[in-house]
Enzyme design. Structure first.
Site, mmCIF file in Angstrom:
data_model
loop_
_atom_site.group_PDB
_atom_site.id
_atom_site.type_symbol
_atom_site.label_atom_id
_atom_site.label_comp_id
_atom_site.label_asym_id
_atom_site.label_seq_id
_atom_site.Cartn_x
_atom_site.Cartn_y
_atom_site.Cartn_z
ATOM 1 N N ASN A 21 -58.140 36.234 -20.776
ATOM 2 C CA ASN A 21 -58.927 36.274 -21.637
ATOM 3 C C ASN A 21 -58.242 36.665 -22.839
ATOM 4 O O ASN A 21 -57.754 37.452 -23.313
ATOM 5 C CB ASN A 21 -59.924 37.564 -21.397
ATOM 6 C CG ASN A 21 -60.796 37.855 -22.432
ATOM 7 O OD1 ASN A 21 -60.986 37.257 -23.340
ATOM 8 N ND2 ASN A 21 -61.564 39.066 -22.345
ATOM 9 N N TRP A 22 -58.308 35.198 -23.696
ATOM 10 C CA TRP A 22 -57.450 35.392 -24.817
ATOM 11 C C TRP A 22 -58.279 36.136 -26.191
ATOM 12 O O TRP A 22 -57.568 36.321 -27.096
ATOM 13 C CB TRP A 22 -56.895 33.767 -25.552
ATOM 14 C CG TRP A 22 -56.086 33.106 -24.609
ATOM 15 C CD1 TRP A 22 -55.432 33.644 -23.562
ATOM 16 C CD2 TRP A 22 -55.670 31.904 -24.895
ATOM 17 N NE1 TRP A 22 -54.682 32.823 -23.067
ATOM 18 C CE2 TRP A 22 -54.685 31.595 -24.024
ATOM 19 C CE3 TRP A 22 -55.716 30.844 -25.761
ATOM 20 C CZ2 TRP A 22 -53.986 30.485 -23.837
ATOM 21 C CZ3 TRP A 22 -55.182 29.674 -25.825
ATOM 22 C CH2 TRP A 22 -54.133 29.560 -24.976
ATOM 23 N N LYS A 23 -59.492 36.360 -25.874
ATOM 24 C CA LYS A 23 -60.202 37.125 -27.027
ATOM 25 C C LYS A 23 -60.147 36.218 -28.110
ATOM 26 O O LYS A 23 -60.242 34.792 -28.177
ATOM 27 C CB LYS A 23 -59.886 38.622 -26.897
ATOM 28 C CG LYS A 23 -59.896 39.352 -25.767
ATOM 29 C CD LYS A 23 -59.727 40.626 -25.725
ATOM 30 C CE LYS A 23 -59.868 41.281 -24.539
ATOM 31 N NZ LYS A 23 -59.802 42.497 -24.452
ATOM 32 N N HIS A 59 -68.828 40.904 -20.426
ATOM 33 C CA HIS A 59 -67.642 41.383 -21.117
ATOM 34 C C HIS A 59 -68.102 42.748 -21.877
ATOM 35 O O HIS A 59 -68.881 42.700 -22.445
ATOM 36 C CB HIS A 59 -66.636 40.767 -21.842
ATOM 37 C CG HIS A 59 -65.393 41.416 -22.080
ATOM 38 N ND1 HIS A 59 -65.049 42.232 -22.920
ATOM 39 C CD2 HIS A 59 -64.139 40.993 -21.160
ATOM 40 C CE1 HIS A 59 -63.618 42.760 -22.858
ATOM 41 N NE2 HIS A 59 -63.362 42.080 -21.887
ATOM 42 N N GLU A 92 -63.868 45.830 -14.151
ATOM 43 C CA GLU A 92 -63.231 46.229 -15.376
ATOM 44 C C GLU A 92 -63.865 47.400 -16.193
ATOM 45 O O GLU A 92 -64.814 47.007 -17.132
ATOM 46 C CB GLU A 92 -63.316 45.074 -16.331
ATOM 47 C CG GLU A 92 -62.419 45.076 -17.570
ATOM 48 C CD GLU A 92 -62.142 43.773 -18.193
ATOM 49 O OE1 GLU A 92 -61.010 43.395 -17.964
ATOM 50 O OE2 GLU A 92 -62.960 43.177 -19.158
ATOM 51 N N SER A 121 -56.099 46.470 -18.885
ATOM 52 C CA SER A 121 -54.620 46.823 -19.196
ATOM 53 C C SER A 121 -53.539 46.304 -18.085
ATOM 54 O O SER A 121 -52.444 46.898 -17.571
ATOM 55 C CB SER A 121 -54.123 48.342 -19.293
ATOM 56 O OG SER A 121 -54.987 48.612 -20.192
ATOM 57 N N GLY A 143 -56.115 40.502 -20.491
ATOM 58 C CA GLY A 143 -56.383 40.270 -21.984
ATOM 59 C C GLY A 143 -55.091 40.322 -22.760
ATOM 60 O O GLY A 143 -54.532 39.175 -22.663
HETATM 61 P P1 PGA Z 1 -56.628 43.983 -21.491
HETATM 62 O O1 PGA Z 1 -57.902 43.201 -21.566
HETATM 63 O O2 PGA Z 1 -55.729 43.181 -20.394
HETATM 64 O O3 PGA Z 1 -55.937 43.889 -22.743
HETATM 65 O O4 PGA Z 1 -57.183 45.525 -21.167
HETATM 66 C C1 PGA Z 1 -59.001 42.800 -20.470
HETATM 67 C C2 PGA Z 1 -60.169 42.083 -20.962
HETATM 68 O O5 PGA Z 1 -60.648 43.058 -21.973
HETATM 69 O O6 PGA Z 1 -60.658 41.213 -20.353
#
Ligand code: PGA
Length: 257
Positions: A8-10, A93, A168, A217, A238
């Site tokens: 998930n590159w956001k 999400h 999540e 994380s 992420g």
């Molecule tokens: P993260 O994000 O791996 O940086 O915790 C995961 C996500 O929001 O899908």
């Protein structure tokens, strides 16, 4: 069973050139380490250009989608994604639920629309920090309710039944604005929650091919601790997914399990 790593590159990276570089690096790693499925969920401006040009083995996903097409300014439909070689869509999400007011009902409409269009939903389910503090019983009740609402009517969708369900917890996400922190859940708790979630849709909903993964994380250091459990079938990643060296380490770890 091959694990699945969903990146998930956001809202990253800022340029098309950087997105292409990251895509190429991951694609090369995926060609080398074949025993893992990789899905890159990137922002729309890069997504369809890259997905159209891609020749495998990486697959592509959006970070959101809308449940209809027509007079919906700013939205992107599941059908458009399907026609752009996009195969997955992250739905529900916690950042969208919290920041943009996405409700369980909206999430449900998106899940149904994705399945009807032949897109695999990457459904995000997880409790907030406040809920987490209330303890396991309250958390499980919350998770069951969120999952049940998201999956309402799924059994009546004909055809595409592939689904990824992500545990999540919102409090475990590392990528906060202005920095990053490692808040990962313990693998034991993630496993317990995934087992609990598996008991819900399989008893109530005839969903075929649903895979259950963990997000929050996950990084190069802890990926193995989560993924070594057979029932944790992959990870939603992420922050670590836009750090090329670290994501390649994770690809390698996942492919060796
Ligand atoms: P993260 O994000 O791996 O940086 O915790 C995961 C996500 O929001 O899908």
């Amino acid at each position: 069973m091959r694990k699945i790593l969903i990146a998930n590159w956001k809202a990253n990276p800022r340029t098309h050139a950087e997105a292409e570089r990251l895509n190429t690096t991951v694609t090369n790693a995926a060609k080398k380490h074949k025993n893992v499925e990789i899905v890159l969920c990137m922002p729309f401006p890069w997504l369809t250009d890259i997905s159209h040009k891609a020749k495998g083995p990486v697959r592509y996903g959006s970070q959101n989608m809308f449940w209809d097409e027509g007079p919906y300014t700013g939205e992107v439909s599941a059908g458009m994604l399907k026609n752009s070689k996009v195969e997955y869509a992250i739905i529900g999400h916690s950042e969208r639920r919290r920041l943009l007011g996405e409700t369980d009902e909206m999430v449900n409409k998106k899940v149904l629309a994705a399945l009807r269009a032949g897109i695999t939903p990457v459904l995000c389910i997880g409790e907030t920090a406040e809920m987490h503090k209330e303890g396991m019983v309250a958390t499980k009740r919350f998770i069951k309710n969120q999952l049940t609402k998201a999956l309402r009517g799924v059994s009546s969708v004909n055809g595409h039944r592939s689904m990824v369900i992500t545990y999540e917890p919102a409090w475990a996400i590392s990528t906060v604005r202005g920095g990053s922190k490692n808040n990962a859940d313990t693998p034991e708790n993630a496993l317990a929650m995934i087992r609990f979630m598996k008991s819900i849709p399989h008893s109530k909903f005839p969903i075929l091919n649903s895979r259950f993964i963990y997000g929050g994380s996950v990084n190069g250091k802890n990926a193995k601790a989560f993924l070594q459990h057979r029932e944790i079938e992959g990870a939603l990643v992420g922050g670590a997914s836009i750090r090329p060296a670290e994501f390649i380490t994770m690809i390698k770890i996942a492919s060796e399990l």
